[in-house]
Design a protein around this motif. Structure first.
Motif, PDB file in Angstrom:
ATOM      1  N   GLY A 161       0.788  -1.237   0.000  1.00 26.29           N
ATOM      2  CA  GLY A 161       0.000   0.000   0.000  1.00 26.29           C
ATOM      3  C   GLY A 161       0.812   1.274   0.000  1.00 26.29           C
ATOM      4  N   GLU A 162       2.127   1.184   0.207  1.00 26.87           N
ATOM      5  CA  GLU A 162       2.983   2.371   0.191  1.00 26.87           C
ATOM      6  C   GLU A 162       3.107   2.913  -1.240  1.00 26.87           C
ATOM      7  OE1 GLU A 162       4.825   4.183   2.453  1.00 26.87           O
ATOM      8  OE2 GLU A 162       3.791   3.154   4.083  1.00 26.87           O
ATOM      9  N   ALA A 163       3.061   4.220  -1.378  1.00 28.64           N
ATOM     10  CA  ALA A 163       3.190   4.855  -2.694  1.00 28.64           C
ATOM     11  C   ALA A 163       4.592   4.645  -3.254  1.00 28.64           C
ATOM     12  CB  ALA A 163       2.883   6.345  -2.588  1.00 28.64           C
ATOM     13  N   ILE A 164       4.676   4.502  -4.582  1.00 26.37           N
ATOM     14  CA  ILE A 164       5.976   4.408  -5.253  1.00 26.37           C
ATOM     15  C   ILE A 164       6.432   5.820  -5.577  1.00 26.37           C
ATOM     16  CG2 ILE A 164       7.227   3.508  -7.248  1.00 26.37           C
ATOM     17  CD1 ILE A 164       5.166   1.281  -7.431  1.00 26.37           C
ATOM     18  N   ARG A 165       7.568   6.218  -5.001  1.00 21.87           N
ATOM     19  CA  ARG A 165       8.044   7.587  -5.142  1.00 21.87           C
ATOM     20  C   ARG A 165       9.398   7.621  -5.856  1.00 21.87           C
ATOM     21  NH1 ARG A 165       5.616   7.168  -0.047  1.00 21.87           N
ATOM     22  NH2 ARG A 165       3.966   8.705   0.347  1.00 21.87           N
ATOM     23  N   SER A 166       9.817   8.796  -6.182  1.00 24.71           N
ATOM     24  CA  SER A 166      11.092   8.960  -6.881  1.00 24.71           C
ATOM     25  C   SER A 166      12.260   8.450  -6.045  1.00 24.71           C
ATOM     26  CB  SER A 166      11.307  10.432  -7.256  1.00 24.71           C
ATOM     27  OG  SER A 166      11.187  11.276  -6.118  1.00 24.71           O
ATOM     28  N   ASP A 167      12.152   8.529  -4.713  1.00 26.55           N
ATOM     29  CA  ASP A 167      13.212   7.999  -3.848  1.00 26.55           C
ATOM     30  C   ASP A 167      13.371   6.492  -4.010  1.00 26.55           C
ATOM     31  OD1 ASP A 167      14.040  10.375  -2.821  1.00 26.55           O
ATOM     32  OD2 ASP A 167      13.069  10.156  -0.872  1.00 26.55           O
ATOM     33  N   ASP A 168      12.257   5.813  -4.276  1.00 25.36           N
ATOM     34  CA  ASP A 168      12.327   4.371  -4.512  1.00 25.36           C
ATOM     35  C   ASP A 168      13.066   4.059  -5.808  1.00 25.36           C
ATOM     36  OD1 ASP A 168      10.668   3.356  -2.249  1.00 25.36           O
ATOM     37  OD2 ASP A 168       9.104   4.528  -3.235  1.00 25.36           O
ATOM     38  N   VAL A 169      12.853   4.889  -6.812  1.00 24.18           N
ATOM     39  CA  VAL A 169      13.533   4.702  -8.097  1.00 24.18           C
ATOM     40  C   VAL A 169      15.041   4.912  -7.931  1.00 24.18           C
ATOM     41  CG1 VAL A 169      13.707   5.477 -10.500  1.00 24.18           C
ATOM     42  CG2 VAL A 169      11.477   5.441  -9.352  1.00 24.18           C
ATOM     43  N   LYS A 170      15.403   5.987  -7.250  1.00 24.24           N
ATOM     44  CA  LYS A 170      16.825   6.257  -7.017  1.00 24.24           C
ATOM     45  C   LYS A 170      17.456   5.152  -6.182  1.00 24.24           C
ATOM     46  CE  LYS A 170      20.036   9.789  -5.353  1.00 24.24           C
ATOM     47  NZ  LYS A 170      20.191  11.155  -4.787  1.00 24.24           N
ATOM     48  N   PHE A 171      16.754   4.736  -5.138  1.00 31.08           N
ATOM     49  CA  PHE A 171      17.254   3.645  -4.290  1.00 31.08           C
ATOM     50  C   PHE A 171      17.449   2.371  -5.113  1.00 31.08           C
ATOM     51  CE2 PHE A 171      16.143  -0.194  -1.913  1.00 31.08           C
ATOM     52  CZ  PHE A 171      17.097  -0.179  -0.906  1.00 31.08           C
TER      53      PHE A 171
END
Length: 632
Positions: A161-171
């Motif tokens: 349920g957590e949103a996919i954010r740009s920080d996830d992409v960078k990580f």
């Protein structure tokens, strides 16, 4: 575009786009324009056009417009429900497909969209190389391709349920390239920085503007949840189900024996055009088997439902009888239009005597394909004579036009035959008598310093030539045994060794072999993955797909030219040149190909008819409860 990550031996190796496929992609052409400001008599760069779209193509235009309803090869009205049970060979000991350690379970996906992980974009299967937004809603890039920006779907979510954010992409990028399989560091090696100006925007900047694939292959990046992985050891195997973002989540597993995926009913991306008519089964199950014969009997006993058959013998003999006559089971040839790539005996050129081109050439005369095809395969295959077989990318005849002009630049570094002879694989009459080929092989070996003495092929030090052919499947032994016999006839001591899949993968990754059967899958739009196949920089990197150990400066330069091709025409010309140079260096003994998938399945499924794609995609199949009821 990237295909097939690790392959085991089979009569016809299946090409995974795991990468094929492992499938993988290309980009638009570059034009740089300038104008002269006469008043000040100095050149200034013209402001670049900035492209913004729902997708991006390697060359030319996208097939599908913005807000398209579905891919042409998917049925948007396909019903959801039921299950499909598939089979895998060997076993698994990890749910982390992104690292070198362990054997990951089938279905996870390691590049692009699998069952469990989603990526920024999804590749279309009926275009040479086009990517459409998945987690990314919008793709932005400048004319010179110096960066690509992805605007994320604000409603994209992980399974928890957590949103996919740009920080996830960078990580994800940093974790995969720093701790993941060496493939990622190589594949994404031209990225200089990753910027996250806001919560749903991420920009990748590149070293140069000559690689037209970069904006597309960044879209293939699988997206990992930072909040889940940041306090865990990423580079270790695990059997604890992680958090994903794809159409399926892990329902259950029996380590090494089976894994079951369950469709995410409220998956945030289920109504996007790229997914309509796809991922239709409520459950997808993979059963593991250690032996192909057991696997076939299990299929006919109803233990699982669907198999792609790679053996011509089994295709001809194993799938007959009452079940097929009554229509309870179906065997079907499904054509594809993807390049067949190269399946071959692959030499490890890091080791003597295979570091000698003459030895490699000589041994190619000792594989009797014509007898093998007639006697073992029921004449069902075609000999492969290109690394880009079954496509316009394959070289043929003598080089001419722009290809000749390109190759002439390297003339003093290439075998003269590149320019004077059409590449032809040694052939036989199929009778099993290869006397002429034996003589030719001995002549070439003699010119390389080897002599046949008292029935042994020895070098100037009196040491006999000996090597091992490493296999992962006993079913391939029947192909290799006649080859071994011919090698022994010229005095070579050859041992055939068959080991289990896990051992094979480890030795494959560490280049611990003399000669193996390997498959080099190709796409319709070759690019960055060619570095991993043939580039000098990958020859000594454990886990790379340069299993041959090629270190050739001409091939290195041709790879870069392929990657930098500004148009489709240039890509075809440069790929043909690369193909020709690879062939004339005799790095492999080519085997065979079939431009179709041989599929066997229980008659309780349906799939779109009359469409041809680059790969077989069970993700567009669906369960038919009426057919299933009849089977009961």
């Amino acid at each position: 575009m990237l295909l097939n990550f690790v392959t085991a031996n089979n009569e016809r190796l299946s090409l995974k786009s795991s990468l094929k496929n492992l499938s993988v992609v290309t980009l638009l052409s570059i034009t740089v324009s300038s104008f002269t400001q006469a008043a000040e008599d100095e050149s200034l760069k013209k402001p670049q056009a900035i492209h913004q779209s729902h997708g991006i193509a390697m060359h030319g235009d996208l097939k599908y417009p913005d807000n398209f309803k579905h891919f042409d090869y998917a049925n948007p009205d396909a019903p959801k429900g039921g299950e499909i049970r598939r089979a895998s060979r060997g076993n698994f000991d990890s749910l982390n497909p992104f690292i070198l350690k362990g054997t990951p379970a089938s279905g996870l996906g390691y590049l692009g969209q699998g069952l469990f992980y989603d990526s920024l974009t999804t590749q279309s299967e009926d275009e040479p190389f086009s990517q459409y937004g998945a987690i990314a809603k919008t793709i932005i890039w400048p004319e010179d391709r110096s960066y690509v920006t992805f605007k994320l779907e604000p409603n994209a979510k992980f399974h928890d349920g957590e949103a996919i954010r740009s920080d996830d992409v960078k990580f994800s990028f940093e974790t995969l390239t720093q701790q993941g399989h060496p493939l990622y560091a190589s594949y994404y090696g031209n990225v200089t920085s990753v910027e996250t100006p806001d919560e749903f925007t991420v920009t990748f900047r590149f070293k140069d503007t000559t690689n037209k694939e970069l904006a597309l292959i960044m879209g293939q990046l699988p997206i990992l949840p930072k909040h889940y992985w940041q306090d865990k050891e990423f580079n270790k195997t695990t059997l604890t189900p992680p958090v994903g973002s794809g159409p399926y989540t892990i329902k259950s597993l029996d380590p090494g024996r089976s894994i079951v995926y369950e469709r995410v009913e409220d998956w945030w991306a289920k109504d996007k055009g790229i997914n309509k008519g796809r991922f239709n089964f409520d459950e997808v199950k993979f059963e593991y088997f250690l032996d192909d014969n057991v696997m076939i009997e299990a299929l006919k006993s109803g233990v699982f439902d669907f198999r792609v058959e790679n053996s011509a013998k089994e295709w001809a003999t194993a799938y007959n009888g009452k079940l097929f006559k009554e229509g309870k089971m179906v065997k079907e040839m499904i054509m594809h239009d993807n390049p067949s790539g190269m399946q071959a005996f692959a030499f490890n050129t890091r080791r003597a005597p295979f570091n000698d081109i003459k030895v490699r050439e000589a041994l190619s005369y000792l594989f009797d394909y014509e007898w093998t095809n007639k006697s073992l395969f029921y004449g069902s295959y075609t000999r492969t004579d290109s690394y880009f077989e079954n496509s316009e990318l394959a070289s043929s005849g003598l080089p001419e036009g722009k290809e000749l002009e390109l190759l002439n630049k390297f003339r003093d570094q290439l075998p003269e035959e590149v320019f004077t002879k059409e590449y032809k694989i040694p052939t036989t009459d199929g009778s099993g008598n290869i006397r002429n080929n034996l003589r030719q092989a001995i002549r070439i070996l003699k010119s390389a310093g080897w002599q046949l003495k008292k029935g042994k092929l020895v070098n100037s030090d009196g040491k006999q030539m000996k090597f091992e052919i490493l296999l992962a499947q006993p079913t391939f032994e029947r192909v290799v045994l006649p080859f071994q016999k011919n090698l022994q006839r010229v005095g070579i001591d050859v041992n055939i060794r068959t080991i289990d899949v896990q051992q094979y993968i480890k030795r494959h990754q560490e280049f611990d072999f003399d000669l193996i059967v390997n498959s080099f899958g190709q796409s319709s739009s070759p690019g960055n993955e060619q570095r991993d196949f043939w580039h000098s920089s990958q020859a000594d990197k454990k886990g790379s797909r340069n299993v041959i150990g090629i270190k050739n400066p001409v091939i290195d330069e041709l790879i870069e030219l392929v990657i930098q091709a500004p148009t489709r025409e240039a890509l075809v010309t440069r790929t043909r040149a690369l193909d020709r140079v690879l062939l004339w260096n005799h790095y492999v003994i080519p085997q065979w190909h079939l431009p179709a998938n041989r599929v066997v399945y229980w008659n309780k499924f349906d799939f779109p008819k009359g469409v041809t794609t680059h790969s077989l995609s069970p993700n567009t199949w669906w369960y038919d409860p009426i057919k299933a009821e009849k089977l009961k």
